[in-house]
Design an enzyme around this catalytic site. Structure first.
Site, PDB file in Angstrom:
ATOM      1  N   PHE A 293     -50.949 -28.125 109.219  1.00 46.86           N
ATOM      2  CA  PHE A 293     -51.271 -28.375 110.624  1.00 46.86           C
ATOM      3  C   PHE A 293     -51.508 -29.863 110.889  1.00 46.86           C
ATOM      4  CE2 PHE A 293     -54.366 -28.979 113.997  1.00 46.86           C
ATOM      5  CZ  PHE A 293     -53.908 -28.171 115.017  1.00 46.86           C
ATOM      6  N   ASP A 294     -52.281 -30.513 110.040  1.00 48.16           N
ATOM      7  CA  ASP A 294     -52.600 -31.940 110.219  1.00 48.16           C
ATOM      8  C   ASP A 294     -51.343 -32.795 110.238  1.00 48.16           C
ATOM      9  OD1 ASP A 294     -54.916 -30.523 109.115  1.00 48.16           O
ATOM     10  OD2 ASP A 294     -55.872 -32.489 109.061  1.00 48.16           O
TER      11      ASP A 294
END
Length: 402
Positions: free
Chosen positions: A203-204
């Site tokens: 996600f990051d």
């Protein structure tokens, strides 16, 4: 499932001056963290109360714990006025951040890992660049020269290799995609999250890739970081999942699906009577980058053309070599020469057809029996004549500003 909204700033900050300050929501995603959670929240709350100058709240997001984490989270929410607890039935750090950041009423959303591996002294520098409007996203970095870290050799090697892949494969400017210490403007990060597909550790990275792809400014803060060996990260599995995610994001960028309509700050003169010059489309740095990529493309073209010429006609060989080198040339110039956030449009295809037509006419004019090297030489000469036109077209026509 919420235990407390905790939406109002603390009474001691409820004056007119404080109300103009950016309000920060710090999210702590947890999965089976009954041991680490109490110490994390108490330490963080004490730090924020004593040393953090902006209005704040802490949001604990329990996403799928099977131990006593949720009971501890609700107890902490009852103990602290500005601690908010939320429970999700799905796992994944990305899912936790997506849910908390979407619903947060704060001006700035942030997150940190429950183990507090990152020293809290970096929190205000992280948030300040976003609160000031200078940057849309801020991240902690363990790989800056001034950062101080203590972690195992395996994690050090994997981290550096992964971020090198991002830097050289995607042309990113940030140095550490997966440090669990980030902040963002809420109004900017929400449109980005609509495009982020991953709900786990990738996600990051996906968020940051989309941010830079769409022209947002990512600010980095060197941090002090100490590895906690009681971690939920599975390094090898996470690395494999990240590689799959990178391939998916690269495809999204190439097809135009990664573009997001976001508000970003634009440079403006500070002095009210400033006389501003028009920016030049062509700079020395751009020209040198374009020339270096052009030289590489010519060499690659030659290496492809010569073996294919033994089995194909000059026109077909030229087409095959141009297709392979043309894609690399345009993509490389998009990333390193012009750094435009838009994807290659249909106009790039028209430019390719024009190049193919001119080079094919040139190669067919070579007298029979001259050999493949002579054909390559004619194509290279034609390329040189077209370089200035292609340079201007790529900057102003193929990669138009949005």
């Amino acid at each position: 499932m919420d235990t407390r909204a905790a939406l109002e700033p603390r009474p001691r900050l409820a004056d007119d001056a404080a109300n103009r300050l950016a309000w920060v929501d710090i999210v702590i995603p947890v999965l089976n963290e009954e041991r680490a959670l109490p110490g994390c929240v108490r330490t963080l709350a004490a730090f924020l109360d004593e040393r953090f100058p902006l209005p704040w709240r802490i949001t604990i997001v329990d996403n799928g714990s099977t131990d006593g984490t949720w009971a501890i989270a609700t107890a902490l929410a009852g103990e602290f006025e500005l601690v908010h607890a939320r429970r999700l039935d799905i796992r994944g750090r990305g899912a936790a951040l997506r849910a908390a950041w979407r619903d947060s009423p704060a001006d700035i959303v942030a997150y940190m890992d429950v183990d507090l591996s990152t020293d809290l002294d970096a929190l205000f520098p992280l948030v300040a660049s976003v609160a000031s409007g200078h940057s849309e996203i801020a991240i902690g970095t363990r790989l800056a020269h001034s950062a101080r870290t203590r972690r195992s050799l395996r994690r050090e090697v994997v981290s550096r290799a992964y971020n090198a892949l991002l830097r050289y494969g995607f042309g990113v400017r940030f140095s550490d995609a997966q440090c669990g210490f980030k902040a963002a403007r809420t109004d900017v990060v929400r449109p980005l999250m609509d495009k982020v597909e991953d709900d786990a550790w990738f996600f990051d990275t996906e968020l940051l890739l989309l941010a830079e792809h769409n022209g947002l400014r990512v600010h980095e803060v060197p941090v002090d970081w100490i590895e906690d060996t009681d971690s939920r990260v599975r390094v090898v599995k996470t690395a494999v999942d990240d590689l799959k995610g990178l391939a998916r994001v690269a495809w999204s960028m190439s097809t135009g699906r990664a573009s997001v309509a976001v508000r970003r700050s634009e440079p403006r003169p500070t002095h009210p009577d400033a006389v501003v010059t028009r920016p030049r489309a062509v700079t020395l740095a751009k020209f040198l980058s374009f020339a270096a990529i052009g030289v590489f493309s010519v060499i690659l073209y030659t290496l492809i053309y010569l073996p294919l010429r033994d089995i194909w006609s000059p026109a077909m060989t030229n087409l095959g070599a141009l297709v392979l080198t043309g894609f690399i040339n345009i993509e490389a110039n998009r990333r390193w020469t012009f750094r435009k956030r838009s994807t290659v449009h249909f106009r790039a295809f028209l430019l390719f057809l024009a190049n193919y037509a001119l080079t094919t006419v040139a190669v067919l004019k070579v007298p029979a029996g001259s050999g493949p090297l002579a054909e390559v030489g004619v194509v290279v000469a034609t390329y040189c004549l077209l370089t200035l036109i292609r340079f201007t077209a790529l900057d102003r026509w193929v990669f138009p500003r949005k």
